[in-house]
Design an enzyme around this catalytic site. Structure first.
Site, PDB file in Angstrom:
ATOM      1  N   GLU A  91      -7.283   4.764   7.751  1.00 47.17           N
ATOM      2  CA  GLU A  91      -6.947   5.996   7.390  1.00 47.17           C
ATOM      3  C   GLU A  91      -8.135   6.559   6.696  1.00 47.17           C
ATOM      4  OE1 GLU A  91      -3.289   5.489   5.302  1.00 47.17           O
ATOM      5  OE2 GLU A  91      -2.410   4.956   7.280  1.00 47.17           O
ATOM      6  N   ASN A 135       0.826  -1.345  -0.118  1.00 48.44           N
ATOM      7  CA  ASN A 135       0.191  -0.136  -0.014  1.00 48.44           C
ATOM      8  C   ASN A 135       0.916   1.167  -0.029  1.00 48.44           C
ATOM      9  OD1 ASN A 135      -1.734   1.987   0.344  1.00 48.44           O
ATOM     10  ND2 ASN A 135      -2.328   1.347   2.730  1.00 48.44           N
ATOM     11  N   TRP A 136       1.016   1.589  -1.333  1.00 47.64           N
ATOM     12  CA  TRP A 136       1.894   3.095  -1.239  1.00 47.64           C
ATOM     13  C   TRP A 136       1.589   4.302  -0.362  1.00 47.64           C
ATOM     14  CZ3 TRP A 136       4.350   3.211  -6.912  1.00 47.64           C
ATOM     15  CH2 TRP A 136       4.955   1.964  -7.284  1.00 47.64           C
ATOM     16  N   LYS A 137       0.057   4.195  -0.217  1.00 47.18           N
ATOM     17  CA  LYS A 137      -0.409   5.552   0.499  1.00 47.18           C
ATOM     18  C   LYS A 137      -0.204   6.714  -0.697  1.00 47.18           C
ATOM     19  CE  LYS A 137       0.030   3.371   5.174  1.00 47.18           C
ATOM     20  NZ  LYS A 137      -0.247   3.376   6.160  1.00 47.18           N
ATOM     21  N   GLY A 192       1.820   1.880  10.891  1.00 43.32           N
ATOM     22  CA  GLY A 192       2.703   2.975  10.981  1.00 43.32           C
ATOM     23  C   GLY A 192       3.505   3.114  12.327  1.00 43.32           C
ATOM     24  N   GLU A 240      -6.129  -5.169  10.337  1.00 45.86           N
ATOM     25  CA  GLU A 240      -5.273  -4.269  10.407  1.00 45.86           C
ATOM     26  C   GLU A 240      -5.571  -3.323  11.766  1.00 45.86           C
ATOM     27  OE1 GLU A 240      -2.876  -3.040   6.833  1.00 45.86           O
ATOM     28  OE2 GLU A 240      -4.495  -1.829   6.795  1.00 45.86           O
ATOM     29  N   GLY A 244       2.541  -1.323   4.428  1.00 44.66           N
ATOM     30  CA  GLY A 244       2.532   0.235   3.933  1.00 44.66           C
ATOM     31  C   GLY A 244       3.879   0.547   3.844  1.00 44.66           C
ATOM     32  N   GLY A 245       4.494   1.297   4.942  1.00 42.75           N
ATOM     33  CA  GLY A 245       5.734   1.797   4.781  1.00 42.75           C
ATOM     34  C   GLY A 245       6.971   1.062   4.105  1.00 42.75           C
TER      35      GLY A 245
HETATM   36  C1  PEP Z   1      -1.038   0.152   5.954  1.00 44.15           C
HETATM   37  O1  PEP Z   1      -1.069   1.316   5.668  1.00 44.15           O
HETATM   38  O2  PEP Z   1      -2.127  -0.839   5.407  1.00 44.15           O
HETATM   39  C2  PEP Z   1       0.141  -0.462   6.728  1.00 44.15           C
HETATM   40  C3  PEP Z   1      -0.103  -1.735   7.260  1.00 44.15           C
HETATM   41  O3  PEP Z   1       0.903   0.135   6.936  1.00 44.15           O
HETATM   42  P1  PEP Z   1       2.624  -0.073   7.751  1.00 44.15           P
HETATM   43  O4  PEP Z   1       2.838  -1.311   7.083  1.00 44.15           O
HETATM   44  O5  PEP Z   1       3.114   1.042   7.479  1.00 44.15           O
HETATM   45  O6  PEP Z   1       2.142  -0.222   9.173  1.00 44.15           O
END
Ligand code: PEP
Length: 245
Positions: A91, A9-11, A167, A161, A226-227
């Site tokens: 989010e 997930n590049w956000k 994050g 999640e 995510g990150g």
């Molecule tokens: C996400 O945004 O779905 C996520 C899991 O982020 P991260 O891996 O950065 O916690």
């Protein structure tokens, strides 16, 4: 055991140049389904640059067409060769006021167009501390089931999640993940869903150093990343950790 799926997930990140560099370092991993979910304007660029990795978006409209300024329909995503779309990320729930019912309608719109929605569920820290994690997840799932129906729940991917792990740099631990994932599977089964066919991803600070442990937990069928999905080496290491041995 289901083949695992690792979805990045590049956000709200990327640029044409940065995407180019990242794409050149991504490659298919045999034995694992891999996808990246990217901002809308980059769908064409990323779709052309991926090799053996599938494309996804991060949001979709519940509407098909019409006077809905700023919205992007499921059919448009299909035209750009998307296979997946993230729906109901925490989010979007927290910052853009998406509620359970709207998320159900988005999931249904995605399925109708032939996309696979990755439907995110998860509790806040306050809800976990109040012992309500599974109750919250059940409520979020019920809203989706209400719109989509039990027969089509198998056409989606679920992502657990916990909001407090996203994050945060610290994931839920294996016991916490296992408890909710098996709880989700049991919940689905109790609703008459063919639960063994539904992939349940874990998301929340998955990194190269915890991916092997998290992916080994029963009922974890992959990850939403995510990150770490923005760092090619880290993402590839996480994908390799999902190969079922
Ligand atoms: C996400 O945004 O779905 C996520 C899991 O982020 P991260 O891996 O950065 O916690």
């Amino acid at each position: 055991m289901l083949k695992k799926l690792v979805a990045g997930n590049w956000k709200l990140n990327g640029s044409l140049a940065a995407n180019e560099a990242l794409l050149s370092a991504l490659a298919a991993v045999p034995g694992v389904d891999v996808a990246v979910c990217v901002p809308f304007p980059y769908l064409a660029q990323v779709g052309e640059g991926l090799r053996g990795i599938e494309l996804g978006a991060q949001n979709v409209s519940e509407y098909g067409a019409g006077a809905y300024t700023g919205e992007v329909s499921a059919a448009m995503l299909v035209e750009f060769a998307c296979r997946y779309v993230i729906v109901g990320h925490s989010e979007r729930r927290a910052l853009f006021a998406e509620n359970d019912a709207a998320i159900g309608r988005k999931a249904a719109a995605a399925i109708k167009a032939g996309l696979v929605p990755i439907v995110c569920v998860g509790e806040t820290l306050a809800e976990r501390e109040a012992g309500q994690a599974m109750e919250v997840v059940g409520r979020q799932l019920a809203a989706v089931l209400d719109v989509v129906g039990a027969a089509k729940m198998g056409q989606m991917v679920l992502a657990y999640e916990p909001v407090w792990a996203i994050g945060a740099g610290r994931s839920a631990n294996a016991a916490q993940v296992g408890e909710v994932h098996s709880g989700i599977r049991a919940w689905l089964r109790a609703q008459g869903v063919a639960a063994d066919d539904v992939r349940i991803l874990y998301g929340g600070s998955v990194k190269p150093d915890n991916a092997v442990e998290l992916f080994a937990v029963a009922d974890v069928d992959g990850g939403l990343i995510g990150g770490a999905s923005l760092v090619a080496d880290d993402f590839m290491t996480i994908c390799r950790a999902a190969v079922v041995k």
